[in-house]
Design a protein around this motif. Sequence first.
Motif, PDB file in Angstrom:
ATOM      1  N   SER A  53      28.971  42.578  38.244  1.00 13.73           N
ATOM      2  CA  SER A  53      30.374  42.207  38.379  1.00 13.73           C
ATOM      3  C   SER A  53      31.088  43.168  39.317  1.00 13.73           C
ATOM      4  O   SER A  53      30.736  44.349  39.415  1.00 13.73           O
ATOM      5  CB  SER A  53      31.071  42.195  37.012  1.00 13.73           C
ATOM      6  N   PHE A  54      32.093  42.630  40.012  1.00 15.67           N
ATOM      7  CA  PHE A  54      32.837  43.399  41.013  1.00 15.67           C
ATOM      8  C   PHE A  54      34.309  43.036  40.886  1.00 15.67           C
ATOM      9  O   PHE A  54      34.670  41.860  40.830  1.00 15.67           O
ATOM     10  CB  PHE A  54      32.327  43.057  42.417  1.00 15.67           C
ATOM     11  N   SER A  55      35.181  44.034  40.814  1.00 11.13           N
ATOM     12  CA  SER A  55      36.605  43.789  40.617  1.00 11.13           C
ATOM     13  C   SER A  55      37.434  44.682  41.528  1.00 11.13           C
ATOM     14  O   SER A  55      37.196  45.884  41.608  1.00 11.13           O
ATOM     15  CB  SER A  55      36.992  44.032  39.156  1.00 11.13           C
ATOM     16  N   GLN A  56      38.407  44.050  42.209  1.00  9.55           N
ATOM     17  CA  GLN A  56      39.321  44.802  43.068  1.00  9.55           C
ATOM     18  C   GLN A  56      40.721  44.886  42.479  1.00  9.55           C
ATOM     19  O   GLN A  56      41.617  45.466  43.078  1.00  9.55           O
ATOM     20  CB  GLN A  56      39.378  44.147  44.451  1.00  9.55           C
ATOM     21  N   ASN A  57      40.923  44.291  41.299  1.00 13.04           N
ATOM     22  CA  ASN A  57      42.202  44.402  40.609  1.00 13.04           C
ATOM     23  C   ASN A  57      41.952  44.262  39.105  1.00 13.04           C
ATOM     24  O   ASN A  57      40.810  44.089  38.672  1.00 13.04           O
ATOM     25  CB  ASN A  57      43.189  43.335  41.101  1.00 13.04           C
ATOM     26  N   SER A  58      43.028  44.333  38.329  1.00 11.66           N
ATOM     27  CA  SER A  58      42.881  44.374  36.869  1.00 11.66           C
ATOM     28  C   SER A  58      42.785  43.005  36.222  1.00 11.66           C
ATOM     29  O   SER A  58      42.533  42.900  35.022  1.00 11.66           O
ATOM     30  CB  SER A  58      44.075  45.124  36.254  1.00 11.66           C
ATOM     31  N   TYR A  59      42.965  41.928  36.992  1.00  8.39           N
ATOM     32  CA  TYR A  59      43.017  40.599  36.374  1.00  8.39           C
ATOM     33  C   TYR A  59      41.952  39.628  36.882  1.00  8.39           C
ATOM     34  O   TYR A  59      41.818  38.532  36.362  1.00  8.39           O
ATOM     35  CB  TYR A  59      44.408  39.979  36.580  1.00  8.39           C
ATOM     36  N   GLU A  60      41.169  40.001  37.884  1.00  9.69           N
ATOM     37  CA  GLU A  60      40.113  39.132  38.409  1.00  9.69           C
ATOM     38  C   GLU A  60      38.802  39.901  38.515  1.00  9.69           C
ATOM     39  O   GLU A  60      38.781  41.029  39.014  1.00  9.69           O
ATOM     40  CB  GLU A  60      40.477  38.584  39.789  1.00  9.69           C
ATOM     41  N   THR A  61      37.720  39.276  38.055  1.00 10.46           N
ATOM     42  CA  THR A  61      36.398  39.889  38.158  1.00 10.46           C
ATOM     43  C   THR A  61      35.417  38.858  38.699  1.00 10.46           C
ATOM     44  O   THR A  61      35.280  37.766  38.144  1.00 10.46           O
ATOM     45  CB  THR A  61      35.907  40.392  36.789  1.00 10.46           C
ATOM     46  N   HIS A  62      34.741  39.211  39.792  1.00 10.29           N
ATOM     47  CA  HIS A  62      33.709  38.350  40.367  1.00 10.29           C
ATOM     48  C   HIS A  62      32.375  38.692  39.707  1.00 10.29           C
ATOM     49  O   HIS A  62      31.989  39.856  39.640  1.00 10.29           O
ATOM     50  CB  HIS A  62      33.605  38.572  41.877  1.00 10.29           C
TER      51      HIS A  62
END
Length: 437
Positions: free
Chosen positions: A107-116
Amino acid sequence: MIYSNMLKILIPLVISSCLYSCSQSNSAEHAPKHVPLKLVRDVKIIKKGEVQRGQGLYQALKNISIENEMALNLINQLRDEVEFSKLKVGDKLEAIFNQRNDLLRFSFSQNSYETHVVTFNKSTNKWDYSLETLETYWQPRMIEGSLKAGSSLEQDLLAMGLERSVVNEVVNVLLCKVNFRMNARQGDNYQVLLNERKHDDKTVQTQVLYTSYEGIRAGKHKSYYYEDEEKSSTYSAHYTSNGQALINSGLRYPLSRLHVRSGYGWRRHPVTGKRAMHRGVDLRGRAGASVHAVAAGKVVISSYNQFAGNKVAIRHKDKSTSFYYHLSKRHVKVGDWVRSHQVIGKVGATGRVTGAHLHFGFKDTRGRWMNPLNKRMIATPKLSGSRLVKLQNQVASIEGTIADIKISEKTNYLVANLREIKGPSKYDDLASYYLEL
């Protein structure tokens, strides 16, 4: 005599029987016990990390035990969903392995509300992508003030706690109409309408919906943010109420949407896995989508090779050259003169590629390769047709929001509370919400 003889026979038998019984007892005590087998559950190993200062993506992945070959596979899986060119310090990564050290989930996340997320699917032997999102809501906020002696719009907005990126956006939009160096004066009035995305009462994303600046020397100027229906559309930008783009540029985008699959500079090649210089940017594009000339000029290349596939190059009036690779079709030939935004080909997957996209390159006036995204580009100098109609509807919605915020400041009528709005599926625009109150 007989009794004596019988004792001689029975005594050895009794002794022998006792010895045999003891032997069996001891062997039973020392015999291994048969313990029922217990099912051992698979133990999952979780490794977490963050992008550190000075790190590239491959280095960050290596820190959570993902080596280059697997890293290349994961990046190729995510290119169409994540713009890795916008990688920043603090971006979060997580990998889940089994006991055999096989990667199960990343998993990869650039913000607190979306996770790829990519998860290995055993039945298909492939990676499946999903986007995990947390509940958020949008809330408008109006900022206004007057320039004080010795101050500037930039300084005032920073002092109000706005992020540098938001301040830069506001100033750059107004710079298209206002010469701050020559015409800004003490007492000039400004307004900025923000739309802030909230999660757990914290602002996680900010949109600049509206800007206004008025002064004796500067005049009065307004801008409105137009949001196109298509995600990452190049038409989503700031315009005047009549559709004039508020970006000073003579260049147009080559595609109708902008999603960078691979940026300019040194990278690990998605096909070979080797480190190489990437003299351009790879833009996500649907196979068959139109590719446009970024400016008027003369076609100097229209050919095919095994690496670039179908390619076109256009020399522009200032002697700079734009390049378009991996086309499925070429609609121009060498010697043709093309106008700005003319369709010159279609997005394809020709040459050495992993999938359909547009490689867009640019040489400056001295013939040196440069990052094409450093050139300022626009989708159109002026909106027209259905997009102009949509802009006018959005302008009416924004003006309605501003009017309601002003009313709420003068009364106890709190119309700016949008916590119940979960997304555009409930209301087409903010004005619809206010009409129901």
